[in-house]
Design a protein around this motif. Structure first.
Motif, short mmCIF file in Angstrom:
data_model
loop_
_atom_site.label_atom_id
_atom_site.label_comp_id
_atom_site.label_asym_id
_atom_site.label_seq_id
_atom_site.Cartn_x
_atom_site.Cartn_y
_atom_site.Cartn_z
N GLN A 173 -20.14 27.68 -7.08
CA GLN A 173 -20.67 28.89 -6.45
C GLN A 173 -22.04 28.62 -5.84
O GLN A 173 -22.35 29.12 -4.74
CB GLN A 173 -20.78 30.02 -7.48
CG GLN A 173 -21.15 31.38 -6.89
CD GLN A 173 -20.19 31.84 -5.82
OE1 GLN A 173 -18.98 31.63 -5.90
NE2 GLN A 173 -20.72 32.45 -4.76
N GLU A 174 -22.86 27.83 -6.51
CA GLU A 174 -24.18 27.48 -5.96
C GLU A 174 -24.04 26.67 -4.68
O GLU A 174 -24.86 26.81 -3.76
CB GLU A 174 -24.99 26.69 -6.99
CG GLU A 174 -25.50 27.55 -8.14
CD GLU A 174 -26.16 26.73 -9.23
OE1 GLU A 174 -27.05 27.27 -9.92
OE2 GLU A 174 -25.80 25.53 -9.40
N ALA B 271 -25.75 26.31 0.44
CA ALA B 271 -25.33 25.25 1.37
C ALA B 271 -26.31 25.03 2.51
O ALA B 271 -26.56 23.89 2.92
CB ALA B 271 -23.94 25.57 1.92
N ASN B 272 -26.87 26.09 3.03
CA ASN B 272 -27.77 25.97 4.20
C ASN B 272 -29.21 25.65 3.84
O ASN B 272 -30.04 25.48 4.73
CB ASN B 272 -27.73 27.28 5.00
CG ASN B 272 -26.36 27.53 5.61
OD1 ASN B 272 -25.66 26.60 6.00
ND2 ASN B 272 -25.97 28.80 5.68
N TYR C 154 -26.38 15.54 -4.32
CA TYR C 154 -25.92 16.65 -5.16
C TYR C 154 -24.55 16.33 -5.74
O TYR C 154 -23.74 15.64 -5.13
CB TYR C 154 -25.83 17.94 -4.33
CG TYR C 154 -27.17 18.41 -3.82
CD1 TYR C 154 -27.94 19.31 -4.55
CD2 TYR C 154 -27.67 17.95 -2.60
CE1 TYR C 154 -29.17 19.74 -4.08
CE2 TYR C 154 -28.90 18.38 -2.12
CZ TYR C 154 -29.65 19.27 -2.87
OH TYR C 154 -30.87 19.69 -2.40
N LYS C 155 -24.33 16.87 -6.91
CA LYS C 155 -23.05 16.69 -7.61
C LYS C 155 -22.46 18.04 -7.96
O LYS C 155 -23.17 18.93 -8.45
CB LYS C 155 -23.28 15.86 -8.89
CG LYS C 155 -22.09 15.82 -9.85
CD LYS C 155 -22.49 15.08 -11.13
CE LYS C 155 -21.45 15.20 -12.21
NZ LYS C 155 -21.84 14.51 -13.46
N VAL C 156 -21.16 18.19 -7.72
CA VAL C 156 -20.46 19.42 -8.07
C VAL C 156 -19.13 19.05 -8.74
O VAL C 156 -18.39 18.22 -8.22
CB VAL C 156 -20.16 20.29 -6.82
CG1 VAL C 156 -19.63 21.66 -7.25
CG2 VAL C 156 -21.39 20.44 -5.95
N VAL C 157 -18.87 19.65 -9.89
CA VAL C 157 -17.61 19.41 -10.60
C VAL C 157 -16.76 20.68 -10.52
O VAL C 157 -17.24 21.78 -10.82
CB VAL C 157 -17.85 19.04 -12.08
CG1 VAL C 157 -16.53 18.82 -12.80
CG2 VAL C 157 -18.73 17.79 -12.17
#
Length: 410
Positions: free
Chosen positions: A202-203, A208-209, A217-220
């Motif tokens: 969600q973050e 994103a902008n 950055y890392k997203v799981v």
């Protein structure tokens, strides 16, 4: 070491000759094994991956990763032949505990190798575009002696990125991991040696902008992040596994913000895809390719990443997929998305993966080797977790795998 212990326990071990194993024939002989090309004396044969159709002998028991439970077309002649010969097939992938968790696996090492291979491929792709970057100094997984050396290489890469910044083609560099099992754990284990900021899915959407273009950055992503219920109701994991048709994919909303996708999920045709060929074609831009690269460690050809057109091997690990033409080109030159789809990744870490796999398997070898396969299935004296993994018993599908009959019907 484990062969030596098995021999001490009175188990006769025959090892097929090989010049490409990490452990030599001489080492196995010193441990007490008989090294021979002829395995006809053995009644139980352990392997790793699929075996040639001509290899099987009548009535014997074979233990390996068969890659058949989804009806994988390429392996159906093998399965059909095993059935014809009255063989017993025990599949490592289905040796699970009462909660369905796998007990024998290469997953972690596949993740480690896949992450390292993808990082190397990024360097080569950027080199081909005339961009000499910190990624250029990263080697192939097999060029490092141990996993520890790979981690040190990632630390060095991270330091260089902090000093030199993230290449503009990747910036802001968002690395997305789908799944949270052994494969994803291994991939993250390597990636985490690169300094980064972790975001929730969600973050990623809300920020994103405003992401820093010089940070990584890392997203799981978990199942709840990748699908939603068609009727707008609450996500329920058990329901999703049992009735996936009630859900639809929403992963597409993240794709414009992902630089590198590391795909680690289980997938079959019941589930929504992460990315389709149609989506890729409609949203492809040569000026800003997103995702720039995909490390499809799961390697389901035509699966969750629909444009993963083929499995690759360490000698030719990557290809470019052009969404405009729908065609692929081996290597890292040309237009499109970079795809890493090696399906034998643990082989690039032969020492570490062999040692760990051997330790997991050893505890089951005495029971599997000493079982009387002339008994009825219900009387077979094997641990329950092993019995769950028997796909064929003396040439007949066991109850849990009767659905597979349709895969080999004429």
């Amino acid at each position: 070491e484990n062969v030596f212990k098995l021999v001490e326990e009175g188990i006769k071990v025959h090892v097929q000759k090989s010049w490409i194993r990490i452990h030599s024939d001489e080492e196995f002989e010193q441990a007490g094994a008989t090294v021979t090309e002829d395995l006809s004396e053995a009644t139980v044969i352990f392997g790793v991956k699929e075996m040639p159709v001509t290899f099987f002998e009548k009535g014997k028991t074979y233990v390996f990763f068969s890659h058949t439970i989804k009806g994988q077309t390429i392996n159906m002649p093998m399965l059909r032949r095993m059935k014809e010969l009255g063989c017993t097939l025990i599949d490592y992938e289905r040796i699970v505990d009462e909660n369905g968790r796998r007990l024998i696996f290469f997953g972690r090492h596949a993740g480690i190798g896949g992450m390292a291979e993808t990082i190397w491929a990024l360097g080569k792709r950027l080199d081909s575009m005339g961009q000499i970057t910190p990624f250029s100094s990263v080697g192939r997984p097999y060029e490092y002696k141990t996993v520890k050396e790979i981690k040190e290489a990632m630390k060095t890469l991270g330091t260089k990125l902090e000093v030199q910044g993230v290449p503009k083609e990747l910036s802001p560099m968002v690395v997305a991991f789908t799944g949270y099992g052994n494969v994803s754990i291994g991939a993250q284990e390597i990636f985490d040696h690169i300094p980064h900021v972790q975001l929730t899915p969600q973050e990623l959407l809300t920020r994103a902008n405003s992401l820093d273009h010089d940070k990584v950055y890392k997203v799981v992503f978990y199942e709840k992040d990748m699908v939603k219920k068609r009727d707008g109701g609450e996500f329920e994991l058990k329901e999703y596994f049992e009735k996936p048709d009630l859900y639809e994919g929403i992963f597409y909303q993240y794709l414009p913000h992902i630089s590198v996708l590391i795909n680690c999920i289980y997938w079959d045709e019941r589930y929504p895809r992460l990315i389709t060929k149609q989506y890729a074609k409609e949203h492809y831009s040569k000026d800003r390719v997103r995702p720039f690269a995909i490390g499809d460690i799961s390697c389901d050809v035509g699966g969750s990443v629909e444009f993963n057109m083929k499995a690759t091997d360490p000698s030719n690990p990557v290809y470019m997929y052009n969404p405009e033409t729908g065609k692929t080109r081996d290597g890292y030159n040309g237009d499109g998305v970079l795809v890493m789809a090696v399906d034998a990744l643990p082989a690039e870490l032969p020492w570490d993966s062999s040692e760990e796999f051997s330790k997991m398997l050893k505890k089951y070898i005495p029971a599997i080797s000493n079982a009387d396969y002339n008994n009825k299935f219900e009387d077979l004296n094997l641990p329950e977790e092993v019995k769950r993994a028997i796909i064929l018993y003396r040439g007949e599908f066991t109850d849990s795998y009767r659905y597979m009959k349709k895969f080999i019907s004429d």
